[in-house]
Each structure stands twice: as structure tokens, then as C-alpha cells.
Enzyme design. Sequence first.
Site, PDB file in Angstrom:
ATOM      1  N   SER A   1      37.468  15.140 -21.640  1.00 31.01           N
ATOM      2  CA  SER A   1      38.433  14.187 -21.209  1.00 31.01           C
ATOM      3  C   SER A   1      38.894  14.103 -19.618  1.00 31.01           C
ATOM      4  CB  SER A   1      39.503  14.328 -21.897  1.00 31.01           C
ATOM      5  OG  SER A   1      39.490  13.946 -23.166  1.00 31.01           O
TER       6      SER A   1
ATOM      7  N   TYR B   1      47.524  15.731 -22.997  1.00 33.26           N
ATOM      8  CA  TYR B   1      47.631  15.301 -24.295  1.00 33.26           C
ATOM      9  C   TYR B   1      49.007  15.427 -24.496  1.00 33.26           C
ATOM     10  CZ  TYR B   1      42.764  16.844 -23.698  1.00 33.26           C
ATOM     11  OH  TYR B   1      41.470  17.117 -23.521  1.00 33.26           O
TER      12      TYR B   1
ATOM     13  N   TYR C   1      31.104   6.109 -23.011  1.00 30.84           N
ATOM     14  CA  TYR C   1      32.136   6.914 -23.119  1.00 30.84           C
ATOM     15  C   TYR C   1      31.425   8.424 -23.367  1.00 30.84           C
ATOM     16  CZ  TYR C   1      36.014   9.492 -24.956  1.00 30.84           C
ATOM     17  OH  TYR C   1      36.975  10.455 -25.210  1.00 30.84           O
TER      18      TYR C   1
ATOM     19  N   VAL D   1      38.349  19.127 -23.642  1.00 30.20           N
ATOM     20  CA  VAL D   1      37.980  19.850 -24.697  1.00 30.20           C
ATOM     21  C   VAL D   1      36.577  21.012 -24.249  1.00 30.20           C
ATOM     22  CG1 VAL D   1      38.858  18.885 -26.504  1.00 30.20           C
ATOM     23  CG2 VAL D   1      36.621  18.400 -26.061  1.00 30.20           C
TER      24      VAL D   1
ATOM     25  N   LYS E   1      38.259  10.962 -18.122  1.00 28.84           N
ATOM     26  CA  LYS E   1      38.934   9.697 -17.963  1.00 28.84           C
ATOM     27  C   LYS E   1      39.795   9.343 -16.696  1.00 28.84           C
ATOM     28  CE  LYS E   1      39.596  10.523 -22.960  1.00 28.84           C
ATOM     29  NZ  LYS E   1      40.424  11.329 -23.962  1.00 28.84           N
TER      30      LYS E   1
HETATM   31  N1  GLN Z   1      34.320  13.616 -25.752  1.00 27.04           N
HETATM   32  C1  GLN Z   1      35.992  14.157 -26.442  1.00 27.04           C
HETATM   33  C2  GLN Z   1      36.335  13.208 -27.572  1.00 27.04           C
HETATM   34  O1  GLN Z   1      36.529  11.911 -27.317  1.00 27.04           O
HETATM   35  C3  GLN Z   1      36.804  14.215 -25.280  1.00 27.04           C
HETATM   36  C4  GLN Z   1      38.040  14.673 -25.957  1.00 27.04           C
HETATM   37  C5  GLN Z   1      38.865  15.603 -25.057  1.00 27.04           C
HETATM   38  O2  GLN Z   1      38.329  16.226 -24.288  1.00 27.04           O
HETATM   39  N2  GLN Z   1      40.071  15.793 -25.251  1.00 27.04           N
HETATM   40  O3  GLN Z   1      36.629  13.496 -28.547  1.00 27.04           O
END
Ligand code: GLN
Length: 305
Positions: free
Chosen positions: A61, A241, A189, A259, A64
Site C-alpha cells: 500500500s 488505514y 495495481y 502489508v 499508493k
Molecule cells: N496489495 C495489497 C492489497 O490490495 C495492499 C494492501 C495493503 O498494503 N494494505 O490488499
Amino acid sequence: MNDALTRAWRASRPACSGGTVASYIPALAGADPSALGVAAVDAEGRVYEVGDARRRFTIQSISKVLSLAYVMTELGEEAVFSRVGKEPTGDPFNSIIRLETSAGRKPFNPLINAGAIVVSSLMPGDCPADKGERFRSYVGGLVGRPVVERDEEVYLSEKETAARNRSIAWFLKELGLLEGGVEDALDVYFRQCAVSMDAVDLARVGAILAMDGIDPVRGSRAMAARTARVCKSLMVTCGMYDGSGEFAVDVGVPAKSGVGGGIMAAVRDRLGLGVYGPALDERGNSAGGLAALRALSDELDLRVL
Ligand code: GLN
């Protein structure tokens, strides 16, 4: 600085055992839960590191923020924010619920999966592979390499198992928010999430954000000031988050987690920080990384909020 980093690292190692490595993407499950690395880049471009700061992991994430900066750079702010909001949700990163229930019917922000998949669909390029490659060159430019690598195993592992993200993307298609096809947007993505970097790389990007777009290592502009500021503002409200509020109280700096176990933080005019610890808390944030950032914030008085 080295002493502060080492103290924070040492004090935070026990927190790793309070977390669990992500396994919903099968290829992430093999990470070493006791790993912990901390890195910093200061306003003069000096690099500090301790522990597993050179161990590569997938940024997940954290990508992003980078895709947001990239698409803002390529297409402008309006292209993104006509389709994605700027508000926190308080929901988990992969929640789908507000796409149906909110009045605006667009993702709340670019740092949740729904918003990030829209941003991925906007990336320039001929096909997902080309878009992914251009993105990796952009990120490479930020960290001083021609290109950053992608972890092929993690990429394929997520692509094969991402039922929730597929549901989100189909919903976005129905709302008319995706540019191009559903599988293509998802492919881009997954490619960006599987980019592999280390804590030192994250600290370098964090430092660029901290300096409002100036790279302190090279002494030149790497990103428009406005882009850096938009990214940091969203990191404060949405970067951790549904733990973003608590993080703002405890640590008080813009940050973004993934994550894969990474967290990137930017301390205005002072520091970029990168941490790596793949054992995650229940919200998906690095347990050891959070502890290290709390300790550093206290010790170096980093709070900007
Ligand atoms: N690729 C992961 C997902 O879409 C990224 C999520 C994350 O790092 N919170 O679930």
C-alpha cells in the site's frame, strides 16, 4: 542520530512478536516476523540505518502514495480528484461498503484500495506491463536507481487470489470510474504493490516529501511542491488505514504503511523515515515499525501535528 535510531530499534524489537505476517497474499507468508529495520535521511541527505534496513520487501500500500504522486505529475491533480475524494473512511483498507452507501459514489481517498485502483487505471502506457514499467522508472528516479524491481512471486500470488480487490474493481467499473478494463486496472495495481524496496529507499522518498519535493541527497527538485503536500496531507488522515487517528496522536507525522511490513514517514523540513517489520498488528500496520516510529518521535521530538 545513529544512537537514536539504534535505541529505537532495540526498544522495538520485542513488539515484533506481538504481530503476525500477512498471509492473505500467500507469497507474503514466508517473511521473517522478527525482522526489523529502521532508516532515516536527513535534510542534508545523510543516510542512517540500523538492523534489516537493506532487506527488500514489497511496498504494497505504500505504492499508493507513489502512484498518486506519479499520476498527479503526469496528468494533473484534477484527473485524480475528479474521480477520488480526499476524506478518510475509518474503514479497513480493502473495504467496499462505502462505494455503495456514500452519496458521492466515488472512493473516499486514493490511499484505500478502491481509490488506488482508480489511480492505477489512470497511469499512462500501452498495456499493464508498460504502465508498470513506467511506474517503476518513476520510482527508481526518486530513489536514485534507473528502475526499482518487482517481486514476481508476490505479484502473481496476489493476482491469483485477489477476490476482494476484483469485487472492488468491478464495482468501480459499474460506477464509471475506471479508465479501461477491470483486469487491466487490477494488473497495474498488483504490479505497483509488488514493487520491492528497502527501508533506506523509503526514507529517501520520505525525505523528498519532507522537503516539499526537493531531494536532499541530490540537492535538486524531484517532485512538485504541491504534489508532495497533497501526498503528505492524505498520509496524515488516511495513511495508516483505520489506525490513522491513533498514529497521528502517538507519532504525529505523515506516514504510509503497507502489508509487506513497510512504513514511510516524512517529518517536515527534517527527516524521511523508512521502517520494515513484516509482523503486522490487527489493522495491517507493522507492529515493530509502529513501535520504532513512536520511540523515535518521542526521542527526537518529531511531532508536527
Ligand atoms: N496489495 C495489497 C492489497 O490490495 C495492499 C494492501 C495493503 O498494503 N494494505 O490488499
